[in-house]
Design a protein around this motif. Sequence first.
Motif, mmCIF file in Angstrom:
data_model
loop_
_atom_site.group_PDB
_atom_site.id
_atom_site.type_symbol
_atom_site.label_atom_id
_atom_site.label_comp_id
_atom_site.label_asym_id
_atom_site.label_seq_id
_atom_site.Cartn_x
_atom_site.Cartn_y
_atom_site.Cartn_z
ATOM 1 N N GLN A 1 5.733 4.194 7.431
ATOM 2 C CA GLN A 1 5.276 3.290 8.508
ATOM 3 C C GLN A 1 3.810 2.936 8.429
ATOM 4 O OE1 GLN A 1 6.118 4.872 12.346
ATOM 5 N NE2 GLN A 1 8.306 5.064 11.989
ATOM 6 N N ILE A 2 3.373 2.458 7.265
ATOM 7 C CA ILE A 2 1.970 2.098 7.150
ATOM 8 C C ILE A 2 1.796 0.626 7.545
ATOM 9 C CG2 ILE A 2 2.247 1.726 4.654
ATOM 10 C CD1 ILE A 2 -0.658 2.786 4.405
ATOM 11 N N ARG A 3 0.856 0.377 8.456
ATOM 12 C CA ARG A 3 0.579 -0.983 8.933
ATOM 13 C C ARG A 3 -0.918 -1.214 8.830
ATOM 14 N NH1 ARG A 3 5.051 -3.961 10.462
ATOM 15 N NH2 ARG A 3 4.012 -4.981 12.190
ATOM 16 N N ILE A 4 -1.276 -2.390 8.371
ATOM 17 C CA ILE A 4 -2.682 -2.692 8.136
ATOM 18 C C ILE A 4 -3.151 -3.774 9.097
ATOM 19 C CG2 ILE A 4 -4.336 -3.532 6.412
ATOM 20 C CD1 ILE A 4 -2.605 -2.258 4.309
ATOM 21 N N GLY A 5 -4.232 -3.479 9.776
ATOM 22 C CA GLY A 5 -4.801 -4.441 10.707
ATOM 23 C C GLY A 5 -6.272 -4.625 10.447
ATOM 24 N N LYS A 6 -6.926 -5.294 11.383
ATOM 25 C CA LYS A 6 -8.359 -5.545 11.250
ATOM 26 C C LYS A 6 -9.119 -4.738 12.286
ATOM 27 C CE LYS A 6 -7.621 -9.942 11.404
ATOM 28 N NZ LYS A 6 -7.785 -11.368 11.664
ATOM 29 N N ALA B 1 -2.537 17.740 6.128
ATOM 30 C CA ALA B 1 -2.502 16.301 6.411
ATOM 31 C C ALA B 1 -3.897 15.701 6.262
ATOM 32 C CB ALA B 1 -1.963 16.056 7.811
ATOM 33 N N GLU B 2 -4.901 16.416 6.750
ATOM 34 C CA GLU B 2 -6.274 15.928 6.680
ATOM 35 C C GLU B 2 -6.746 15.825 5.234
ATOM 36 O OE1 GLU B 2 -8.951 18.294 9.022
ATOM 37 O OE2 GLU B 2 -10.652 17.037 8.446
ATOM 38 N N THR B 3 -6.461 16.848 4.446
ATOM 39 C CA THR B 3 -6.848 16.836 3.039
ATOM 40 C C THR B 3 -6.190 15.673 2.312
ATOM 41 O OG1 THR B 3 -6.969 19.235 3.136
ATOM 42 C CG2 THR B 3 -6.917 18.242 0.951
ATOM 43 N N GLN B 4 -4.896 15.483 2.586
ATOM 44 C CA GLN B 4 -4.195 14.395 1.904
ATOM 45 C C GLN B 4 -4.761 13.035 2.311
ATOM 46 O OE1 GLN B 4 0.102 14.421 2.150
ATOM 47 N NE2 GLN B 4 0.194 12.224 1.663
ATOM 48 N N LEU B 5 -5.062 12.885 3.613
ATOM 49 C CA LEU B 5 -5.638 11.621 4.080
ATOM 50 C C LEU B 5 -6.972 11.328 3.388
ATOM 51 C CD1 LEU B 5 -5.095 11.422 7.915
ATOM 52 C CD2 LEU B 5 -4.529 9.677 6.242
ATOM 53 N N ASP B 6 -7.798 12.364 3.282
ATOM 54 C CA ASP B 6 -9.078 12.209 2.587
ATOM 55 C C ASP B 6 -8.856 11.703 1.165
ATOM 56 O OD1 ASP B 6 -11.624 12.540 3.676
ATOM 57 O OD2 ASP B 6 -11.292 14.660 4.024
ATOM 58 N N ARG B 7 -7.926 12.320 0.454
ATOM 59 C CA ARG B 7 -7.665 11.919 -0.925
ATOM 60 C C ARG B 7 -7.137 10.485 -1.007
ATOM 61 N NH1 ARG B 7 -4.269 16.119 -2.996
ATOM 62 N NH2 ARG B 7 -5.414 18.083 -3.115
ATOM 63 N N MET B 8 -6.204 10.158 -0.089
ATOM 64 C CA MET B 8 -5.625 8.812 -0.114
ATOM 65 C C MET B 8 -6.690 7.757 0.150
ATOM 66 S SD MET B 8 -1.800 9.210 1.571
ATOM 67 C CE MET B 8 -2.443 9.062 3.204
ATOM 68 N N VAL C 1 0.839 -1.196 0.000
ATOM 69 C CA VAL C 1 0.000 0.000 0.000
ATOM 70 C C VAL C 1 0.876 1.249 0.000
ATOM 71 C CG1 VAL C 1 -1.600 1.356 1.390
ATOM 72 C CG2 VAL C 1 -2.032 -1.062 1.015
ATOM 73 N N ARG C 2 1.958 1.223 0.746
ATOM 74 C CA ARG C 2 2.864 2.374 0.757
ATOM 75 C C ARG C 2 3.430 2.614 -0.637
ATOM 76 N NH1 ARG C 2 8.578 3.213 3.949
ATOM 77 N NH2 ARG C 2 8.917 5.294 3.123
ATOM 78 N N SER C 3 3.781 1.524 -1.308
ATOM 79 C CA SER C 3 4.279 1.641 -2.673
ATOM 80 C C SER C 3 3.197 2.198 -3.595
ATOM 81 C CB SER C 3 4.764 0.267 -3.131
ATOM 82 O OG SER C 3 4.928 0.235 -4.514
ATOM 83 N N GLY C 4 1.967 1.727 -3.434
ATOM 84 C CA GLY C 4 0.864 2.241 -4.237
ATOM 85 C C GLY C 4 0.641 3.727 -4.011
ATOM 86 N N LEU C 5 0.685 4.144 -2.733
ATOM 87 C CA LEU C 5 0.520 5.560 -2.428
ATOM 88 C C LEU C 5 1.644 6.385 -3.047
ATOM 89 C CD1 LEU C 5 -0.568 5.360 1.320
ATOM 90 C CD2 LEU C 5 -1.969 6.152 -0.592
ATOM 91 N N LYS D 1 -11.188 -2.723 8.077
ATOM 92 C CA LYS D 1 -9.746 -2.566 8.100
ATOM 93 C C LYS D 1 -9.365 -1.437 9.040
ATOM 94 C CE LYS D 1 -9.681 -2.321 3.647
ATOM 95 N NZ LYS D 1 -9.275 -1.935 2.275
ATOM 96 N N TYR D 2 -8.207 -1.614 9.650
ATOM 97 C CA TYR D 2 -7.668 -0.609 10.557
ATOM 98 C C TYR D 2 -6.250 -0.311 10.080
ATOM 99 C CZ TYR D 2 -5.693 1.253 14.903
ATOM 100 O OH TYR D 2 -5.056 2.029 15.829
ATOM 101 N N ILE D 3 -6.025 0.913 9.636
ATOM 102 C CA ILE D 3 -4.738 1.273 9.037
ATOM 103 C C ILE D 3 -4.074 2.347 9.889
ATOM 104 C CG2 ILE D 3 -3.616 2.199 6.966
ATOM 105 C CD1 ILE D 3 -6.134 1.260 5.408
ATOM 106 N N GLU D 4 -2.819 2.113 10.241
ATOM 107 C CA GLU D 4 -2.041 3.135 10.945
ATOM 108 C C GLU D 4 -0.920 3.594 10.030
ATOM 109 O OE1 GLU D 4 -2.419 2.140 15.694
ATOM 110 O OE2 GLU D 4 -0.649 1.458 14.600
ATOM 111 N N LEU D 5 -0.737 4.892 9.934
ATOM 112 C CA LEU D 5 0.370 5.389 9.120
ATOM 113 C C LEU D 5 0.875 6.703 9.685
ATOM 114 C CD1 LEU D 5 -0.714 7.904 7.138
ATOM 115 C CD2 LEU D 5 -1.743 6.006 5.908
#
Lengths: 95, 95
Positions: free
Chosen positions: A39-44, B58-65, A25-29, B44-48
């Motif tokens: 540091q993107i990590r994907i969980g549930k 940051a908020e605008t970019q997150l929305d787009r991503m 996903v980081r590569s895609g972004l 899904k739960y994503i941390e980045l």
Amino acid sequence: MTQQYHAKIYVTLRPSVLDPAGTAVRSGLSHLGYDNVEQIRIGKYIELTLSADTPQAAETQLDRMCDQLLANTVIENYRFELTAVSDVPVTTGAA
Amino acid sequence: MTQQYHAKIYVTLRPSVLDPAGTAVRSGLSHLGYDNVEQIRIGKYIELTLSADTPQAAETQLDRMCDQLLANTVIENYRFELTAVSDVPVTTGAA
């Protein structure tokens, strides 16, 4: 007295475990032009409703369900938030 | 001034969309004896971590991503929490 509880469960990979999906996903972004992401990590993220006599009983059951089925505790951590359906926060737990 | 932000992104199926994985997990829990569980939905739960000049950027970019890659907005909703890495909550967003 049996009551309904709403649980939000977060299952994340342990920090020492590689996350190939996150890397993809980081590569895609990055290909989309978002190269300031790290540091993107994907969980549930699991939401469920259960009925129990007490908040403690609900919490104990959630812990067991996470250990047995919802999380693979060899490679994943979990934590949860429990709310009585009347919407008062009850308790949180983690492992 | 560029700062680091930590984002927690929650991607959930829209309420009108069937969740076969959730149904399977509910069935699995029932086989394990937990038959008081209802309405289980899996997301899904994503941390980045990302760097941006302002919380708004940051908020605008997150929305787009989220719109472009992290969520399929035809069938999924998303919301996120943004925190400056100094650990002060900054903002939240959803769609």
